[in-house]
Scaffold this active site. Structure first.
Site, PDB file in Angstrom:
ATOM      1  N   LYS A  10      43.205  42.261  44.264  1.00 40.95           N
ATOM      2  CA  LYS A  10      44.078  41.194  44.510  1.00 40.95           C
ATOM      3  C   LYS A  10      45.553  41.829  45.245  1.00 40.95           C
ATOM      4  O   LYS A  10      45.731  43.071  44.697  1.00 40.95           O
ATOM      5  CB  LYS A  10      44.546  40.397  43.027  1.00 40.95           C
ATOM      6  CG  LYS A  10      45.044  41.253  42.026  1.00 40.95           C
ATOM      7  CD  LYS A  10      46.334  41.685  41.933  1.00 40.95           C
ATOM      8  CE  LYS A  10      46.880  42.473  40.807  1.00 40.95           C
ATOM      9  NZ  LYS A  10      48.361  42.919  41.082  1.00 40.95           N
ATOM     10  N   PRO A  93      41.195  51.502  44.460  1.00 37.23           N
ATOM     11  CA  PRO A  93      41.831  52.750  43.887  1.00 37.23           C
ATOM     12  C   PRO A  93      42.323  52.315  42.611  1.00 37.23           C
ATOM     13  O   PRO A  93      42.978  51.131  42.528  1.00 37.23           O
ATOM     14  CB  PRO A  93      42.832  52.918  45.093  1.00 37.23           C
ATOM     15  CG  PRO A  93      42.970  52.003  45.976  1.00 37.23           C
ATOM     16  CD  PRO A  93      41.721  51.169  45.833  1.00 37.23           C
ATOM     17  N   GLY A  97      48.042  49.063  41.556  1.00 36.93           N
ATOM     18  CA  GLY A  97      48.514  47.693  41.338  1.00 36.93           C
ATOM     19  C   GLY A  97      47.756  46.472  41.926  1.00 36.93           C
ATOM     20  O   GLY A  97      48.068  45.309  42.284  1.00 36.93           O
ATOM     21  N   GLY A  99      44.612  45.654  40.706  1.00 39.11           N
ATOM     22  CA  GLY A  99      43.893  44.935  39.477  1.00 39.11           C
ATOM     23  C   GLY A  99      42.530  45.320  39.413  1.00 39.11           C
ATOM     24  O   GLY A  99      41.836  44.483  38.837  1.00 39.11           O
ATOM     25  N   GLY A 100      41.925  46.484  40.067  1.00 38.49           N
ATOM     26  CA  GLY A 100      40.647  46.782  40.035  1.00 38.49           C
ATOM     27  C   GLY A 100      40.264  46.725  38.681  1.00 38.49           C
ATOM     28  O   GLY A 100      39.178  46.408  38.330  1.00 38.49           O
ATOM     29  N   GLY A 101      40.895  47.408  37.457  1.00 39.79           N
ATOM     30  CA  GLY A 101      40.507  47.481  36.143  1.00 39.79           C
ATOM     31  C   GLY A 101      40.249  46.021  35.284  1.00 39.79           C
ATOM     32  O   GLY A 101      39.245  45.875  34.918  1.00 39.79           O
ATOM     33  N   SER A 102      41.141  45.299  35.808  1.00 38.07           N
ATOM     34  CA  SER A 102      41.320  43.959  35.213  1.00 38.07           C
ATOM     35  C   SER A 102      39.914  43.308  35.908  1.00 38.07           C
ATOM     36  O   SER A 102      39.246  42.412  35.020  1.00 38.07           O
ATOM     37  CB  SER A 102      42.423  43.078  35.688  1.00 38.07           C
ATOM     38  OG  SER A 102      43.456  44.047  35.158  1.00 38.07           O
ATOM     39  N   SER A 103      39.798  43.221  37.306  1.00 39.77           N
ATOM     40  CA  SER A 103      38.644  42.581  37.755  1.00 39.77           C
ATOM     41  C   SER A 103      37.284  43.056  37.352  1.00 39.77           C
ATOM     42  O   SER A 103      36.370  42.183  36.950  1.00 39.77           O
ATOM     43  CB  SER A 103      38.739  42.961  39.245  1.00 39.77           C
ATOM     44  OG  SER A 103      37.828  42.296  39.992  1.00 39.77           O
ATOM     45  N   ASP A 135      46.147  40.421  33.825  1.00 38.45           N
ATOM     46  CA  ASP A 135      45.668  40.086  35.149  1.00 38.45           C
ATOM     47  C   ASP A 135      43.988  39.749  35.044  1.00 38.45           C
ATOM     48  O   ASP A 135      43.513  39.381  36.007  1.00 38.45           O
ATOM     49  CB  ASP A 135      45.568  41.270  36.036  1.00 38.45           C
ATOM     50  CG  ASP A 135      47.182  41.549  36.607  1.00 38.45           C
ATOM     51  OD1 ASP A 135      47.704  40.395  36.533  1.00 38.45           O
ATOM     52  OD2 ASP A 135      47.368  42.362  37.168  1.00 38.45           O
TER      53      ASP A 135
HETATM   54  O1  C5P Z   1      48.504  43.111  30.097  1.00 38.45           O
HETATM   55  P1  C5P Z   1      48.196  44.581  30.394  1.00 38.45           P
HETATM   56  O2  C5P Z   1      47.666  45.580  29.485  1.00 38.45           O
HETATM   57  O3  C5P Z   1      47.580  44.700  31.921  1.00 38.45           O
HETATM   58  O4  C5P Z   1      49.766  45.082  30.811  1.00 38.45           O
HETATM   59  C1  C5P Z   1      50.002  46.670  30.879  1.00 38.45           C
HETATM   60  C2  C5P Z   1      51.514  46.870  30.454  1.00 38.45           C
HETATM   61  O5  C5P Z   1      52.286  46.233  31.432  1.00 38.45           O
HETATM   62  C3  C5P Z   1      51.774  46.187  29.437  1.00 38.45           C
HETATM   63  O6  C5P Z   1      51.744  47.357  28.183  1.00 38.45           O
HETATM   64  C4  C5P Z   1      53.330  46.043  29.540  1.00 38.45           C
HETATM   65  O7  C5P Z   1      53.935  47.343  29.673  1.00 38.45           O
HETATM   66  C5  C5P Z   1      53.287  45.660  31.026  1.00 38.45           C
HETATM   67  N1  C5P Z   1      53.331  44.182  31.351  1.00 38.45           N
HETATM   68  C6  C5P Z   1      54.571  43.302  30.708  1.00 38.45           C
HETATM   69  N2  C5P Z   1      54.731  42.116  30.863  1.00 38.45           N
HETATM   70  C7  C5P Z   1      53.634  41.451  31.386  1.00 38.45           C
HETATM   71  C8  C5P Z   1      52.210  42.232  32.036  1.00 38.45           C
HETATM   72  C9  C5P Z   1      52.294  43.493  31.773  1.00 38.45           C
HETATM   73  O8  C5P Z   1      55.681  43.794  30.313  1.00 38.45           O
HETATM   74  N3  C5P Z   1      53.615  40.117  31.765  1.00 38.45           N
END
Ligand code: C5P
Length: 299
Positions: A10, A93, A97, A99-103, A135
């Site tokens: 994304k 990659p 940023g 979102g590959g891991g989330s996907s 994500d």
């Molecule tokens: O949710 P995720 O584990 O992907 O988020 C990674 C890091 O990004 C969180 O630990 C936080 O530091 C930051 N984050 C945030 N606010 C969000 C999404 C992510 O502060 N809405």
């Protein structure tokens, strides 16, 4: 039992950090666009345990990988005792940023639910997705969407007609940006958190009904402030893209990828080549047509 799935990435056409939350996360509004660059995941049910292998040596294959976490949380929620072997072929990659891991995590939840004859309903799958990461919820579907809250509240939007027929250039330099670091860096830039709410919905409307030229300056990412401060190369890449044929350019999520939307594939490809020779041959540079198709099945 085996199943193979594709998992797309994304970009964020808008990432507006609205404020800090009591749970340590940030309140966001985003306009997210699915991008047709795919990882592939091959699943095979096993007697016991979760095994992950990956074609790329730098990607963790232990429980720190979101795909493993997704398999664990699926098994716990569905009461599944058997295991799964997952092989991940990475094309997206990491720390870019995108979102590959989330996907990969979303694809794992959906694939395991299918392999086990759908023990979990949509609402439960979405709960698990939101717990896994901010994500992951977006990747449970494949439409452009406005995301709110931590990122887990997903509202699909009308097709973004202004992007149809355009070409997307992605440039990830030879380094990544850790997401928590990017959000922490916002503390030094309080001004970027004060923009009013409603911009993601507004941009979605403008891109659904108008032209990119009219809407391009509304693309915005609060995280550019801390990330460009530390990595000025990313700002230079963005500026170079805008000065050399891109109709819009912005950092993807928390970086380090910068995207540029170009009027056609030839412009995107020559811009990509120019950026690579000017800013670093080790960059990941890829051009894809918009809006793209998102089959999750493997041909
Ligand atoms: O949710 P995720 O584990 O992907 O988020 C990674 C890091 O990004 C969180 O630990 C936080 O530091 C930051 N984050 C945030 N606010 C969000 C999404 C992510 O502060 N809405």
């Amino acid at each position: 039992m085996k199943l193979s799935r594709k998992s797309h990435c994304k970009i964020n056409l808008l990432l507006n950090v609205v404020g800090q939350r009591a749970d340590g996360f940030h309140e966001l509004e985003m306009l997210m666009l699915p991008v047709p660059i795919f990882d592939r995941l091959d699943f095979e049910l096993l007697g016991y345990g979760i095994e992950l292998t990956c074609n790329q040596p730098g990607i963790p294959t232990d429980s720190s990988n979101l795909a493993c976490q997704a398999a664990e949380s699926f098994a716990a929620k569905a009461g599944v005792t058997g295991g799964v072997r997952v092989h991940l072929e990475k094309s997206i990659p990491a720390e870019g940023g995108l979102g590959g891991g989330s996907s990969n995590a979303a694809a794992t939840l959906l694939a395991l639910n299918e392999l086990h004859d759908q023990p979990l309903g949509q609402a439960t799958l979405h709960e698990l997705a939101a717990e896994l990461g901010s994500d992951v919820s977006f990747f449970m579907q494949s439409q452009a969407a406005v995301a709110k809250g931590r990122g887990e509240i997903i509202e699909p939007v009308a097709p973004l007609e202004a992007l149809a027929g355009k070409s997307l250039l992605l440039v990830r330099p030879g380094f990544g940006v850790p997401t928590p670091w990017a959000y922490q860096g916002l503390a030094k830039f309080p001004g970027v958190k004060n923009r009013p709410l409603g911009q993601a919905d507004e941009l979605a409307k403008r891109l659904a009904n108008g032209s990119l030229a009219e809407a391009g300056d509304a693309l915005y990412n609060s995280l550019e402030a801390p990330v460009f401060d530390k990595f000025p190369l990313l700002k230079l890449i963005k500026q170079h893209a805008l000065a050399n044929g891109a109709e819009a350019a912005l950092m993807c999520g928390s970086g380090s990828t910068v995207f540029a939307i170009c009027p056609d594939a030839a412009t995107a490809q020559s811009l990509g080549q120019a950026i690579k020779s000017k800013f670093g041959q080790q960059s990941f540079v890829q051009t894809v047509p918009l809006p793209g198709d998102f089959p999750n099945t493997v041909a």
